[in-house]
Design an enzyme around this catalytic site. Structure first.
Site, PDB file in Angstrom:
ATOM      1  N   ASN A  88     -11.143 -36.533  -2.057  1.00 56.30           N
ATOM      2  CA  ASN A  88      -9.815 -36.391  -1.433  1.00 56.30           C
ATOM      3  C   ASN A  88      -9.888 -36.093   0.073  1.00 56.30           C
ATOM      4  O   ASN A  88      -8.995 -36.461   0.823  1.00 56.30           O
ATOM      5  CB  ASN A  88      -8.955 -35.356  -2.184  1.00 56.30           C
ATOM      6  CG  ASN A  88      -9.544 -33.976  -2.187  1.00 56.30           C
ATOM      7  OD1 ASN A  88     -10.735 -33.787  -1.937  1.00 56.30           O
ATOM      8  ND2 ASN A  88      -8.730 -32.979  -2.473  1.00 56.30           N
ATOM      9  N   GLU A 109     -15.352 -24.330  -4.736  1.00 55.23           N
ATOM     10  CA  GLU A 109     -13.945 -24.439  -4.315  1.00 55.23           C
ATOM     11  C   GLU A 109     -13.294 -25.360  -5.339  1.00 55.23           C
ATOM     12  O   GLU A 109     -13.495 -26.567  -5.322  1.00 55.23           O
ATOM     13  CB  GLU A 109     -13.899 -24.995  -2.881  1.00 55.23           C
ATOM     14  CG  GLU A 109     -12.590 -24.706  -2.194  1.00 55.23           C
ATOM     15  CD  GLU A 109     -11.628 -25.863  -2.319  1.00 55.23           C
ATOM     16  OE1 GLU A 109     -10.799 -25.811  -3.260  1.00 55.23           O
ATOM     17  OE2 GLU A 109     -11.701 -26.779  -1.508  1.00 55.23           O
ATOM     18  N   CYS A 145      -6.163 -29.833  -3.106  1.00 56.42           N
ATOM     19  CA  CYS A 145      -6.275 -28.642  -3.963  1.00 56.42           C
ATOM     20  C   CYS A 145      -5.223 -27.599  -3.625  1.00 56.42           C
ATOM     21  O   CYS A 145      -4.809 -26.830  -4.491  1.00 56.42           O
ATOM     22  CB  CYS A 145      -7.636 -27.987  -3.797  1.00 56.42           C
ATOM     23  SG  CYS A 145      -8.955 -29.067  -4.266  1.00 56.42           S
ATOM     24  N   GLU A 196     -15.145 -20.800   2.638  1.00 53.59           N
ATOM     25  CA  GLU A 196     -15.642 -21.752   3.630  1.00 53.59           C
ATOM     26  C   GLU A 196     -14.819 -21.588   4.894  1.00 53.59           C
ATOM     27  O   GLU A 196     -13.617 -21.327   4.817  1.00 53.59           O
ATOM     28  CB  GLU A 196     -15.505 -23.179   3.094  1.00 53.59           C
ATOM     29  CG  GLU A 196     -16.357 -23.419   1.859  1.00 53.59           C
ATOM     30  CD  GLU A 196     -16.338 -24.870   1.405  1.00 53.59           C
ATOM     31  OE1 GLU A 196     -15.252 -25.454   1.301  1.00 53.59           O
ATOM     32  OE2 GLU A 196     -17.428 -25.404   1.148  1.00 53.59           O
TER      33      GLU A 196
HETATM   34  C1  SIN Z   1      -9.072 -29.617  -0.750  1.00 53.36           C
HETATM   35  O1  SIN Z   1      -8.115 -30.194  -1.217  1.00 53.36           O
HETATM   36  O2  SIN Z   1     -10.071 -29.379  -1.439  1.00 53.36           O
HETATM   37  C2  SIN Z   1      -9.158 -29.173   0.681  1.00 53.36           C
HETATM   38  C3  SIN Z   1      -7.889 -29.134   1.387  1.00 53.36           C
HETATM   39  C4  SIN Z   1      -7.959 -28.524   2.758  1.00 53.36           C
HETATM   40  O3  SIN Z   1      -9.044 -28.259   3.294  1.00 53.36           O
HETATM   41  O4  SIN Z   1      -6.901 -28.285   3.305  1.00 53.36           O
END
Ligand code: SIN
Length: 492
Positions: A164, A265, A299, A473
């Site tokens: 993604n 994550e 996410c 992170e």
């Molecule tokens: C993710 O969807 O894993 C990361 C999204 C983000 O870094 O904003």
């Protein structure tokens, strides 16, 4: 589009790579085995990428292991210079990287350019942070001994990254690892290997030495064997994974026999709460930003909208209007805001959740079906009259569906928001400072957006609690993941 056409779309065609990269060499699989990569917007074949297995994964670990002593001996300043060069090359080739990303992942070109800049920001940040690794000298309680704490690179690391955010999820792991003095094996998602390969080519051009970054490409079936080889190797000290909670659990189990440090994550299922004192226009804008970023395949995307009953109807109406205005299409076309979903099973999941909601009484306010363009396109969708038992309220959608529920009081909505094993991100809108503190403290999430739908930033600690993962992170915390502490006790 055939596999040569993508190269021709680029100002620098040599960024289009279809081989893996181990010990400073571009390599094919045995018998030249490859797997097909398709453009999700058109279904066309865009690349045939080397399909490697466990043997090549072991070779990549060996390469990282051999490169480790010289890389960690470099001064932090030397590593910082190389990272800075990598950052500059990523920015200089931003258009090409974004074009590759749009073609293999589907996100609109402007959004892909945003991700390139976001991804590069981690490289820049950790280039700066590399020089700020500091140990400690605790005051000794002994008169005849002194104490010191050193911070040292953890060793060979593995990064297993998702489709993604094909660039940012690599740089968020690779740049702190390299800054700390670690070497790395990257396994990118099988849907999006091309952005990863282009990124590694730029690292090579920046002068990152052979073996410091290695990349293994594999299709879905071989990824399982590759993952096992990476997790079980005693030469690997750290695994960082971004992806689903079930896969995270499996990788964690595979890392247990060698007691690796893991950073995970994992899944999200973010609540988005609009209290009665919210600025409604700002809340709708934040909802759109958070919901439709990357077609909802994020996410930290909002998944459950709880709106105070006094604002509910107005919010639903405005959210529907804003959603219906989103232009859907091929991300290379001008003005497109939402691209396709990544693959057929992602589309099916969205369809199942909407069908389940409708079956149990939800109303479709806008969208609710595949887009007339066909293929993997789905309409931006708003559902009202949603109930807690519906699938869309219980599982991460990973698609462009906003399910909206009214609520009456703060305690009930906070309890509903927390009633999940997931704890990645949550959002709420309120102008009451007392409520802001109370709600922020009570939400059981690693990240909380208050009066904003966009929270990601290289300086912030990104990560979740509960079954959304382990570790953080970004920021100085992101570098700590790749450092071990060593306590020295010196007799005088
Ligand atoms: C993710 O969807 O894993 C990361 C999204 C983000 O870094 O904003």
């Amino acid at each position: 589009m055939n596999t040569e056409v993508l190269g021709k779309l680029l100002s620098e065609p040599h960024l289009f790579k279809q081989q893996a990269f181990i010990a400073g060499k571009w390599i094919s699989a045995n018998n030249d085995q490859s797997f097909a990569v398709h453009n999700p917007a058109t279904g066309q074949l865009i690349a045939n990428v080397a399909n490697l297995g466990a043997k090549e994964a072991e070779a990549a670990i060996q390469a990282a292991h051999s490169a480790l002593p010289a890389w960690r001996r470099k001064t932090a300043k030397e590593r910082a210079h190389l990272l800075r060069k990598w950052f500059e090359l990523i920015m200089a080739h931003g258009d090409d990287l974004a074009r590759i990303m749009t073609v293999e992942q589907g996100k609109p070109f402007a959004e892909a350019k945003g991700e390139v800049a976001y991804g590069a920001s981690f490289v820049e940040w950790f280039a700066e942070e590399a020089k700020r690794v500091t140990g400690a000298i605790p005051s000794s309680t002994w008169t005849d001994k002194r104490m010191m704490v050193l911070k040292q690179a953890i060793g060979v690391c593995v990064a297993i990254t998702p489709w993604n955010f094909p660039i940012a999820m690599i740089t968020r792991k690779a740049s702190p690892a390299l800054a700390a003095g670690c070497t790395l094996v990257i396994k990118p998602a099988e849907q999006t290997p091309l952005s990863a390969l282009a990124l590694v080519e730029l690292a090579r051009r920046a002068g990152i030495p052979d073996g410091v970054i290695n990349i293994i490409t594999a299709d879905r079936d071989r990824s399982i064997a590759v993952g096992k080889a990476l997790c079980s190797s005693p030469q690997v000290s750290h695994l960082s994974f971004t992806g689903s909670t079930p896969v995270g659990r499996t990788l964690m189990q595979q890392c247990a026999p060698t007691v690796k440090k893991v950073a995970l994550e994992l899944g999200g299922h973010a609540p988005f709460i609009v209290f009665e004192d919210a600025d409604l226009d700002a809340a709708v804008q934040g909802a759109v930003d958070s919901k439709y970023r990357n077609a909802g395949q994020t996410c930290v995307s909002s998944n459950r909208f709880y709106v105070h009953e006094s604002l509910h109807d107005a919010f639903v109406e405005r959210m529907a209007r804003a959603s219906a205005a989103i232009s859907v299409g091929n991300g290379l076309d001008e003005g497109i805001v939402q691209g396709p979903l990544i693959e057929a099973r992602a589309l099916q999941k969205v369809e199942e959740q909407v069908a389940d909601a409708v079956k149990h009484g939800a109303r479709i306010i806008t969208g609710g079906k595949r887009h007339p363009l066909g293929g993997l396109f789905y309409e931006p969708t708003v559902l009202a009259n949603v109930k807690p038992a519906m699938l869309v309220m219980r599982e991460e959608t990973f698609g462009p569906v906003a399910a909206i529920v009214p609520f009456k009081n703060d305690d009930a909505v906070i309890a509903a928001a927390n009633e999940t094993e997931i704890g990645l991100a949550a959002y709420f809108y309120s102008r009451d400072i007392g409520r802001i503190w109370r709600v922020a403290e009570q939400l059981e999430y690693g990240m909380v957006g208050i009066n904003t739908g966009l929270i990601s930033n290289e300086v912030a600690p990104f990560g979740g609690i509960k079954q959304s993962g382990l570790g953080r992170e970004g920021g100085s915390w992101g570098l700590e993941e790749y450092l071990e502490m060593k306590y020295l006790c010196v007799g005088l």
